[in-house]
Design a protein around this motif. Structure first.
Motif, short mmCIF file in Angstrom:
data_model
loop_
_atom_site.label_atom_id
_atom_site.label_comp_id
_atom_site.label_asym_id
_atom_site.label_seq_id
_atom_site.Cartn_x
_atom_site.Cartn_y
_atom_site.Cartn_z
N ARG A 152 37.02 37.38 53.18
CA ARG A 152 36.51 36.22 52.44
C ARG A 152 36.92 36.31 50.96
O ARG A 152 37.30 35.31 50.35
CB ARG A 152 34.99 36.13 52.59
N PHE A 153 36.86 37.51 50.41
CA PHE A 153 37.28 37.72 49.02
C PHE A 153 38.77 37.44 48.84
O PHE A 153 39.19 36.76 47.90
CB PHE A 153 36.94 39.14 48.57
N LEU A 154 39.59 37.97 49.74
CA LEU A 154 41.04 37.77 49.64
C LEU A 154 41.42 36.30 49.81
O LEU A 154 42.29 35.79 49.10
CB LEU A 154 41.76 38.63 50.69
N ASP A 155 40.76 35.62 50.74
CA ASP A 155 41.06 34.20 50.97
C ASP A 155 40.69 33.34 49.76
O ASP A 155 41.34 32.33 49.49
CB ASP A 155 40.32 33.70 52.21
N SER A 156 39.65 33.72 49.05
CA SER A 156 39.18 32.92 47.92
C SER A 156 39.86 33.30 46.60
O SER A 156 39.61 32.66 45.57
CB SER A 156 37.66 33.06 47.76
N THR A 157 40.70 34.32 46.62
CA THR A 157 41.38 34.76 45.38
C THR A 157 42.88 34.89 45.60
O THR A 157 43.49 35.87 45.19
CB THR A 157 40.80 36.10 44.90
N GLN A 158 43.46 33.88 46.25
CA GLN A 158 44.89 33.96 46.57
C GLN A 158 45.78 33.91 45.33
O GLN A 158 46.95 34.28 45.40
CB GLN A 158 45.25 32.84 47.54
N SER A 159 45.26 33.44 44.21
CA SER A 159 46.04 33.45 42.97
C SER A 159 46.05 34.84 42.34
O SER A 159 46.71 35.06 41.34
CB SER A 159 45.47 32.46 41.96
N GLN A 160 45.31 35.79 42.94
CA GLN A 160 45.23 37.18 42.48
C GLN A 160 44.66 37.26 41.06
O GLN A 160 45.03 38.13 40.27
CB GLN A 160 46.61 37.85 42.57
N LEU A 161 43.76 36.33 40.76
CA LEU A 161 43.03 36.33 39.50
C LEU A 161 41.66 35.72 39.76
O LEU A 161 41.55 34.66 40.37
CB LEU A 161 43.78 35.51 38.44
N THR A 162 40.60 36.41 39.32
CA THR A 162 39.24 35.90 39.47
C THR A 162 38.69 35.53 38.10
O THR A 162 39.19 35.99 37.08
CB THR A 162 38.33 36.95 40.13
N TYR A 163 37.64 34.72 38.09
CA TYR A 163 37.02 34.38 36.80
C TYR A 163 36.38 35.61 36.17
O TYR A 163 36.39 35.76 34.94
CB TYR A 163 36.00 33.26 37.00
N HIS A 164 35.84 36.49 37.00
CA HIS A 164 35.31 37.74 36.46
C HIS A 164 36.43 38.53 35.80
O HIS A 164 36.26 39.10 34.70
CB HIS A 164 34.66 38.56 37.57
N GLY A 165 37.60 38.57 36.45
CA GLY A 165 38.74 39.27 35.87
C GLY A 165 39.26 38.61 34.62
O GLY A 165 39.64 39.28 33.64
N LEU A 166 39.31 37.27 34.63
CA LEU A 166 39.79 36.54 33.46
C LEU A 166 38.89 36.78 32.26
O LEU A 166 39.36 37.02 31.14
CB LEU A 166 39.87 35.05 33.79
N PHE A 167 37.57 36.71 32.46
CA PHE A 167 36.63 36.96 31.37
C PHE A 167 36.73 38.40 30.88
O PHE A 167 36.62 38.68 29.67
CB PHE A 167 35.20 36.66 31.82
N HIS A 168 36.95 39.32 31.82
CA HIS A 168 37.10 40.73 31.44
C HIS A 168 38.33 40.92 30.56
O HIS A 168 38.27 41.60 29.52
CB HIS A 168 37.20 41.60 32.69
#
Length: 409
Positions: free
Chosen positions: A231-247
């Motif tokens: 579920r995580f991989l399917d929802s982050t196919q751009s290989q960037l998350t908002y948590h990662g972007l804010f980090h």
């Protein structure tokens, strides 16, 4: 059909086939010859008194993004200089020699021979295995030489494919941490469910179902973790998350230049050294923008890229001529637009004829360039998707094979 008529039809088919093959061969030869060199684009870089004119390397066709990212970062840092100033293209051999000289001067303890053996690997793309728990965390594949090269040249390799510790998937990902292990767990869950997991997890009989197979506690935990990870991989196919972007936005130091892994691609990430602007920017290196001086950086504003904004060397929102006027100055674009609308009339008929001819050539060239870029972008996307699918298929097969070999008879 007579025996004599068949060879004629076959001959016509062969002629057509040979013609198509010759065309494809010409296209392949052209792409190979063009991909041997990379065009340089002149930009302005730096804040205040440190602002200077420099050249960056653009990427054409399916160019080596890893190697180009390394070179562009060193160029923007002032560690590499492209000479002479009027130079328009560079090659891998030219740039690798510059990097070797840079390592000799700045890192005398580095094994240059080993570094030169690693550098060609960056031309074919890097097999990176990011950890979902750390922006600078990658597990090496093979010898890990490519990661060592980034360390040797002093470039941070980062990513924003991070799981939010408060998310439902965080617990499952803590058991695998990295991408390769996550894919292996999915393959193991698919083996446990006899091939039904990868197809559709809704097909897996639940505990309340009368037809539910009997799973051990360990197997059930594995299936549940694999479900969360998928579920995580399917929802982050751009290989960037908002948590990662804010980090990344909060931890990246002003003035930093780093290599960002995202969408199976390495790009130059930059944060300005000014308190007025804390945004993150990607260096735009697509060859299609070679003649667009107003498109230099892309401001990262969301994880999908749909809201990103192009800016120029001064980080002002781009207003490119675009379309049929791409690459022209504002005055040239205005004049071309006036001519298109019948509002511009050269005083000399010869000038009018020449202007119309040039305009027609530019429009045709721009049209072909846009069509080529669209085709090439789609081709590169499909290639990357296929590579990723092949990688996952291989890991799943390897997981199943290892599982079978561990069965005690």
């Amino acid at each position: 059909m007579t025996a004599q008529s068949q060879p004629v039809s076959q001959q016509e088919t062969n002629v057509h086939t040979i013609s198509q093959q010759q065309i494809q061969a010409s296209v392949d030869n052209y792409q190979n010859s063009v991909s041997d060199v990379w065009y340089l684009k002149t930009i302005e870089f730096g804040e205040g008194d440190k602002r200077r004119t420099t050249k960056i390397i653009t990427q054409n066709f399916n160019g080596p993004c890893s190697f180009i990212a390394i070179c562009n970062i060193l160029i923007l840092r002032g560690a590499l200089e492209i000479l002479p100033p009027e130079r328009k293209t560079v090659s891998y051999e030219f740039l690798s020699q510059l990097i070797a000289e840079h390592l000799l001067i700045t890192c005398p303890d580095v094994d240059i021979s080993a570094a030169l053996e690693i550098m060609p690997c960056t031309q074919k793309g890097m097999d990176l295995n990011p950890l979902f728990t750390g922006a600078k965390s990658f597990r090496p594949n093979g010898t890990g030489g490519e990661l060592k090269l980034f360390e040797q040249v002093g470039i941070d390799l980062i990513h924003g494919w991070l799981v939010d510790p408060e998310s439902p998937e965080a617990e499952a990902i803590s058991h695998t941490e990295d991408y390769d292990s996550a894919v292996m767990l999915i393959a193991e869950a698919d083996h446990v469910t006899k091939g039904r997991f990868v197809v559709n997890d809704s097909d897996i009989p639940q505990a309340e179902s009368s037809k539910s197979p009997v799973y051990s506690d360990e197997e059930r935990a594995k299936i549940e973790n694999a479900t969360s990870i998928r579920r995580f991989l399917d929802s982050t196919q751009s290989q960037l998350t908002y948590h990662g972007l804010f980090h990344l936005a909060s931890t990246t130091k002003p003035g930093a230049l780093m290599a960002l892994f995202r969408n199976l691609h390495l790009s130059v990430l930059y944060k300005r050294d000014t308190p007025e602007d804390t945004s993150l920017y990607n260096l735009v290196t697509d060859y299609i923008f070679l003649n667009e001086p107003s498109i230099v950086w892309e401001r990262i504003e969301d994880v999908q890229g749909s809201m990103s904004t192009f800016v120029d060397s001064s980080f002002i929102k781009s207003s490119p001529a675009g379309g049929d006027f791409a690459g022209q100055t504002a005055e040239e674009a205005l004049r071309a637009a006036e001519m298109e609308q019948g509002e511009f009339y050269p005083s000399d008929p010869a000038d009018l004829a020449l202007a119309q001819q040039l305009q027609a050539e530019e429009q045709e060239g721009a049209r072909r360039e846009r069509e080529w870029y669209a085709r090439e972008k789609e081709r590169r996307r499909l290639e990357e998707v296929q590579k990723q699918q092949e990688k996952e298929d291989y890991k799943q097969r390897r997981g199943k094979k290892e599982k079978k070999e561990c069965i005690i008879m």
